[in-house]
Enzyme design. Structure first.
Site, mmCIF file in Angstrom:
data_model
loop_
_atom_site.group_PDB
_atom_site.id
_atom_site.type_symbol
_atom_site.label_atom_id
_atom_site.label_comp_id
_atom_site.label_asym_id
_atom_site.label_seq_id
_atom_site.Cartn_x
_atom_site.Cartn_y
_atom_site.Cartn_z
ATOM 1 N N SER A 255 0.861 -1.184 0.000
ATOM 2 C CA SER A 255 0.000 0.000 0.000
ATOM 3 C C SER A 255 0.898 1.235 0.000
ATOM 4 O O SER A 255 1.773 1.345 -0.845
ATOM 5 C CB SER A 255 -0.949 -0.031 1.204
ATOM 6 O OG SER A 255 -1.852 1.053 1.161
ATOM 7 N N ASP B 269 -4.728 -5.002 5.600
ATOM 8 C CA ASP B 269 -5.119 -5.856 4.487
ATOM 9 C C ASP B 269 -4.064 -6.935 4.238
ATOM 10 O O ASP B 269 -2.889 -6.636 4.055
ATOM 11 C CB ASP B 269 -5.290 -4.998 3.222
ATOM 12 C CG ASP B 269 -5.873 -5.771 2.053
ATOM 13 O OD1 ASP B 269 -6.536 -6.799 2.283
ATOM 14 O OD2 ASP B 269 -5.679 -5.327 0.904
ATOM 15 N N HIS C 243 -2.309 -1.177 -3.475
ATOM 16 C CA HIS C 243 -3.392 -0.211 -3.268
ATOM 17 C C HIS C 243 -3.047 1.077 -4.000
ATOM 18 O O HIS C 243 -1.987 1.659 -3.776
ATOM 19 C CB HIS C 243 -3.570 0.087 -1.780
ATOM 20 C CG HIS C 243 -3.961 -1.108 -0.975
ATOM 21 N ND1 HIS C 243 -3.900 -1.112 0.394
ATOM 22 C CD2 HIS C 243 -4.424 -2.333 -1.333
ATOM 23 C CE1 HIS C 243 -4.306 -2.289 0.852
ATOM 24 N NE2 HIS C 243 -4.623 -3.054 -0.177
#
Length: 353
Positions: free
Chosen positions: A168, A288, A195
């Site tokens: 991310s 995540d 992400h």
């Protein structure tokens, strides 16, 4: 109080960003600049905690300004771009120059996504204000990846059939560093969930191609992943793997508020490959993929996380460490060497064999 310098050539957009930052009591815009030259001039009198930087500007663009700032007065720089065309790859060149994050400009007032995108930008800027940046020299080059320590579980090398990676915030430069250091004939496919704001993935992939010996592409529906190929999850699709169909892209619901989700990919890798997989979490906000990395480890897969010192944000990797989900905790510069050693003895094996 977090002090921000906003660099943006459009007066309307500057005021828009100022209004967003002004909505948070912990943030103060101390100065603005309409181009890179003005930004360098402003920095002679101010020391902001974070700089938000547009890319396409007159006189001195955001890329060159980022390079000069990181060489002279290192400061966390967040690229805020409104561009979503293929030329967005240029935006990621600013990462090479030392920028710590790339964001899409928040949706306009009245747009249904305005509040969420504005909140995301504020959150990223706050996090980036805590990042320690170093002076970057134009002559800086990557070093040779450090080999995997002898104590690593090399008994599993010959069973590795796929590599899955999630990232991310701070992920683009980390992934570029890893992929650039892997050999051309890397004997396993690599699946990546990064992400990223919609509209940037194609440019991100083009940017990765510039420095990697591997074949890098946005994943396509029902293609069989091949050794030496890297597949990046596309915008707004969940990505999973199945034995019969290979890569499967779906419109299934977001997980952790995100689509594509690392958790979604890792769960399918655990189901399809189990102990024959290598999976890892890099720098990034949130959690995540953390629980699913533990599932992969429990199934016998080799799992790794990026260490705190080399992470921009140690959220996802830190959560995985708290769950004891990582077989290895590695600094960024050692990850490519670890992956190379883990799969080097396998040779080419096609998906599902």
């Amino acid at each position: 109080m977090i002090n921000i310098l906003v660099v943006e050539d459009s007066a309307v957009v500057r005021e828009f960003l100022i209004s967003i930052f002004g909505s948070d009591p912990d943030i103060r815009v101390i100065a603005t600049a309409a181009n890179g030259e003005e930004a360098l001039e402003v920095l002679r009198g101010y020391r902001p905690d974070v700089i938000t930087m547009d890319v396409h500007m007159p006189k001195l663009n955001g890329l060159e300004a980022t390079r000069l700032i990181m060489e002279t007065q290192p400061t966390p720089i967040v690229i805020v771009s409104g561009s979503t065309d293929p030329e967005v790859a240029t935006t990621f060149d600013a990462i090479d120059a030392g920028a710590v994050a790339v964001l899409r400009r928040p949706a306009g007032i009245g747009h249904p996504d305005h509040e969420a995108t504005a909140r995301d930008m504020i959150q990223v800027v706050k996090l980036m204000s805590e990042v320690k940046v170093i002076r970057r020299w134009s002559s800086m080059r990557r070093g040779t990846p450090t080999p995997l320590p002898a104590s690593a579980p090399l008994s599993r090398v010959a069973q590795t059939r796929i590599v899955a990676i999630g990232a991310s915030t701070g992920g683009p430069p980390a992934l570029e560093t890893i992929l650039a250091a892997l050999p051309k004939h890397f004997p396993a496919p690599i699946l990546i969930v990064q992400h990223m704001a919609a509209g940037f993935t194609e440019g991100f992939v083009q940017w990765l191609k510039n420095s990697s010996n591997l074949s890098v592409r946005v994943a396509r529906q029902c293609e069989m992943p091949l050794p030496g190929h890297v597949y990046v999850a596309p915008d707004e699709y969940q990505m999973k793997v199945e034995k019969a169909r290979g890569i499967v892209l779906t419109r299934d619901e977001p997980e952790h508020g995100i689509r594509p989700s690392v958790s979604y990919l890792f769960r399918s890798v655990a189901d399809t490959y189990g102990r024959d997989a290598v999976a890892g979490l890099l720098t990034g906000m949130g959690r995540d993929g953390a629980d699913e990395l533990r599932v992969l480890k429990d199934k016998g897969a080799i799992t790794f996380v990026q260490d705190k010192d080399s992470s921009v944000v140690h959220g996802m990797a830190g959560e995985a460490m708290r769950l004891d989900a990582a077989t290895m905790v590695l600094p960024l510069e050692k990850i490519a060497g670890a992956l190379t050693n883990l799969v080097a003895e396998r040779g080419e094996m096609k998906f599902g064999s």
